[in-house]
Write a protein that holds these residues in place. Structure first.
Motif, PDB file in Angstrom:
ATOM      1  N   ASN A 114       0.826  -1.212   0.000  1.00 29.83           N
ATOM      2  CA  ASN A 114       0.000   0.000   0.000  1.00 29.83           C
ATOM      3  C   ASN A 114       0.863   1.265   0.000  1.00 29.83           C
ATOM      4  N   TYR A 115       1.918   1.251  -0.837  1.00 29.06           N
ATOM      5  CA  TYR A 115       2.807   2.396  -0.971  1.00 29.06           C
ATOM      6  C   TYR A 115       2.332   3.297  -2.117  1.00 29.06           C
ATOM      7  N   PRO A 116       2.273   4.606  -1.912  1.00 33.01           N
ATOM      8  CA  PRO A 116       1.997   5.519  -3.022  1.00 33.01           C
ATOM      9  C   PRO A 116       3.027   5.340  -4.141  1.00 33.01           C
ATOM     10  N   VAL A 117       2.616   5.632  -5.368  1.00 26.45           N
ATOM     11  CA  VAL A 117       3.480   5.411  -6.524  1.00 26.45           C
ATOM     12  C   VAL A 117       3.734   6.736  -7.241  1.00 26.45           C
ATOM     13  N   PHE A 118       5.013   7.033  -7.483  1.00 32.39           N
ATOM     14  CA  PHE A 118       5.424   8.227  -8.211  1.00 32.39           C
ATOM     15  C   PHE A 118       6.040   7.831  -9.551  1.00 32.39           C
ATOM     16  N   TYR A 119       5.851   8.713 -10.533  1.00 30.61           N
ATOM     17  CA  TYR A 119       6.615   8.629 -11.778  1.00 30.61           C
ATOM     18  C   TYR A 119       7.706   9.683 -11.720  1.00 30.61           C
ATOM     19  N   CYS A 120       8.922   9.288 -12.049  1.00 29.16           N
ATOM     20  CA  CYS A 120      10.038  10.234 -12.087  1.00 29.16           C
ATOM     21  C   CYS A 120      10.178  10.773 -13.505  1.00 29.16           C
ATOM     22  N   GLU A 121       9.688  11.985 -13.708  1.00 28.12           N
ATOM     23  CA  GLU A 121       9.755  12.650 -15.013  1.00 28.12           C
ATOM     24  C   GLU A 121      11.132  13.290 -15.173  1.00 28.12           C
ATOM     25  N   LEU A 122      11.898  12.785 -16.144  1.00 22.48           N
ATOM     26  CA  LEU A 122      13.259  13.277 -16.368  1.00 22.48           C
ATOM     27  C   LEU A 122      13.305  14.171 -17.599  1.00 22.48           C
ATOM     28  N   GLN A 123      14.063  15.233 -17.484  1.00 21.53           N
ATOM     29  CA  GLN A 123      14.217  16.154 -18.609  1.00 21.53           C
ATOM     30  C   GLN A 123      15.662  16.623 -18.671  1.00 21.53           C
ATOM     31  N   LYS A 124      16.308  16.339 -19.782  1.00 21.47           N
ATOM     32  CA  LYS A 124      17.696  16.757 -19.994  1.00 21.47           C
ATOM     33  C   LYS A 124      17.688  18.206 -20.463  1.00 21.47           C
ATOM     34  N   GLU A 125      18.220  19.103 -19.641  1.00 21.73           N
ATOM     35  CA  GLU A 125      18.197  20.524 -19.967  1.00 21.73           C
ATOM     36  C   GLU A 125      19.250  20.868 -21.014  1.00 21.73           C
ATOM     37  N   LYS A 126      20.457  20.381 -20.778  1.00 19.72           N
ATOM     38  CA  LYS A 126      21.558  20.548 -21.719  1.00 19.72           C
ATOM     39  C   LYS A 126      22.633  19.556 -21.304  1.00 19.72           C
ATOM     40  N   ARG A 127      23.722  19.551 -21.999  1.00 21.25           N
ATOM     41  CA  ARG A 127      24.780  18.593 -21.702  1.00 21.25           C
ATOM     42  C   ARG A 127      25.248  18.757 -20.249  1.00 21.25           C
ATOM     43  N   THR A 145      -6.781   0.834  -6.974  1.00 22.37           N
ATOM     44  CA  THR A 145      -6.674   0.812  -8.426  1.00 22.37           C
ATOM     45  C   THR A 145      -6.967  -0.583  -8.961  1.00 22.37           C
ATOM     46  N   ALA A 146      -7.373  -0.630 -10.215  1.00 27.46           N
ATOM     47  CA  ALA A 146      -7.618  -1.921 -10.871  1.00 27.46           C
ATOM     48  C   ALA A 146      -6.288  -2.571 -11.241  1.00 27.46           C
ATOM     49  N   GLU A 147      -6.304  -3.873 -11.417  1.00 31.29           N
ATOM     50  CA  GLU A 147      -5.087  -4.590 -11.807  1.00 31.29           C
ATOM     51  C   GLU A 147      -4.590  -4.078 -13.159  1.00 31.29           C
ATOM     52  N   GLY A 148      -3.331  -3.717 -13.210  1.00 30.65           N
ATOM     53  CA  GLY A 148      -2.731  -3.190 -14.438  1.00 30.65           C
ATOM     54  C   GLY A 148      -2.848  -1.694 -14.598  1.00 30.65           C
ATOM     55  N   GLU A 149      -3.644  -1.047 -13.776  1.00 31.98           N
ATOM     56  CA  GLU A 149      -3.884   0.394 -13.943  1.00 31.98           C
ATOM     57  C   GLU A 149      -2.619   1.212 -13.688  1.00 31.98           C
ATOM     58  N   ILE A 150      -1.862   0.871 -12.653  1.00 34.52           N
ATOM     59  CA  ILE A 150      -0.642   1.626 -12.332  1.00 34.52           C
ATOM     60  C   ILE A 150       0.401   1.436 -13.422  1.00 34.52           C
ATOM     61  N   THR A 151       0.561   0.204 -13.880  1.00 30.90           N
ATOM     62  CA  THR A 151       1.528  -0.056 -14.951  1.00 30.90           C
ATOM     63  C   THR A 151       1.143   0.698 -16.216  1.00 30.90           C
ATOM     64  N   GLU A 152      -0.148   0.746 -16.531  1.00 34.34           N
ATOM     65  CA  GLU A 152      -0.615   1.487 -17.708  1.00 34.34           C
ATOM     66  C   GLU A 152      -0.338   2.976 -17.556  1.00 34.34           C
ATOM     67  N   MET A 153      -0.539   3.532 -16.356  1.00 36.43           N
ATOM     68  CA  MET A 153      -0.223   4.941 -16.117  1.00 36.43           C
ATOM     69  C   MET A 153       1.259   5.207 -16.351  1.00 36.43           C
ATOM     70  N   PHE A 154       2.088   4.290 -15.866  1.00 35.23           N
ATOM     71  CA  PHE A 154       3.528   4.428 -16.069  1.00 35.23           C
ATOM     72  C   PHE A 154       3.877   4.419 -17.559  1.00 35.23           C
ATOM     73  N   VAL A 155       3.299   3.494 -18.298  1.00 31.33           N
ATOM     74  CA  VAL A 155       3.561   3.395 -19.739  1.00 31.33           C
ATOM     75  C   VAL A 155       3.221   4.695 -20.454  1.00 31.33           C
ATOM     76  N   ARG A 156       2.068   5.270 -20.131  1.00 31.12           N
ATOM     77  CA  ARG A 156       1.648   6.505 -20.786  1.00 31.12           C
ATOM     78  C   ARG A 156       2.579   7.661 -20.428  1.00 31.12           C
ATOM     79  N   HIS A 157       3.051   7.707 -19.185  1.00 33.64           N
ATOM     80  CA  HIS A 157       4.017   8.742 -18.794  1.00 33.64           C
ATOM     81  C   HIS A 157       5.325   8.591 -19.570  1.00 33.64           C
TER      82      HIS A 157
END
Length: 274
Positions: free
Chosen positions: A206-219, A236-248
């Motif tokens: 029952n741990y909250p789930v985060f997506y780590c959005e990465l953005q390369k600013e420059k070299r 959440t429904a089964e597969g819902e979290i994984t699907e959210m991750f995929v879309r992110h």
């Protein structure tokens, strides 16, 4: 860093033009993922990817000796308040991220966590023992605790029984093994299987789930934003979290395609016929 990037430019010539490292794999992955793009557009992405992958390798090695204050300057973290709040509130969180930009530098988040809390990283053992040891050293520099992927649930439960709070990080966009082909979806115009281990751990603990959005600013500079996908995984429904991750992940790649690991044999498995 300037000297490293000179070396990276030399490495690019060796890897891309002379050794032609996985050129067929990269081109096939790009062509299938972006059927709407012209050959000229795909070539531009391909060349930029090889420049990026050379930088990535040397930037990762730099982590062995990079001073803390320099990492603070080069890797910026956003929404850390909610990240830390959820660890304190629920005893742990799951952080899912792709092989994108300077993802190795996210181990620096351990510097912002409470000293008694554990930044735990799911780890797949590499075939070369020397490279494996090297990356384990890199990923443990700032208090990171490397956990073999098959021991993840056991280690998380052990930490909870010991009264420890943790952030469990997973780079979760690689191709699963044959025994783990449970979740299929459409990703970058292709039928694709994803590992669902992050979702299963989150629902179990029952741990909250985060997506780590990465953005390369420059070299040499990157930003990571922690996006809360769900605070209540058991609702959440089964597969819902994984699907959210995929879309992110898909949106991250579409924003700037060159900074993803196109050299992985990502689509080596095909969905079984029903």
């Amino acid at each position: 860093m300037k000297a490293l990037y000179v070396l990276s430019d030399v490495l690019y010539v060796l890897m891309y033009k002379l050794a032609r490292y996985r050129r067929r794999v990269v081109w096939r992955n790009l062509k299938n993922s972006f059927p709407e793009k012209t050959e000229k557009e795909l070539l531009a992405i391909e060349r930029k990817f090889y420049h990026y992958i050379c930088d990535y390798m040397l930037e990762s090695l730099k982590m062995l000796k990079m001073p803390v204050d320099e990492l603070h300057q080069r890797m910026k973290f956003h929404n850390t308040e909610q990240y830390l709040e959820m660890i304190d509130k629920y005893g742990g969180i799951v952080v899912m991220m792709p092989h994108y930009a300077n993802f190795e530098w996210t181990i620096g988040m351990g510097m912002y966590m409470n000293p008694e809390d554990i930044p735990m990283q799911v780890y797949k053992t590499l075939r070369n023992p020397y490279v494996d040891k090297l990356f384990q050293n890199i990923r443990s520099r700032f208090g990171g605790y490397n956990v073999p992927k098959h021991d993840t649930a056991r280690e998380v439960i052990r930490a909870r029984h010991a009264g420890k709070k943790l952030a469990l990080g997973l780079v979760a966009d690689q191709s699963p093994n044959l025994q783990s082909l449970h979740f299929w979806t459409t990703f970058l115009n292709q039928e694709t299987s994803f590992m669902d281990g992050g979702e299963r751990i989150a629902r179990m603990m029952n741990y909250p789930v985060f997506y780590c959005e990465l953005q390369k600013e420059k070299r040499g500079y990157c930003e990571a934003t922690f996006v809360l996908m769900t605070e209540h995984p058991k609702q959440t429904a089964e597969g819902e979290i994984t699907e959210m991750f995929v879309r992110h992940v898909e949106q991250t790649i579409l924003r700037e395609p060159a900074y993803w690991f196109w050299s992985h044999k990502r689509w080596k498995h095909k969905q079984p016929l029903k």
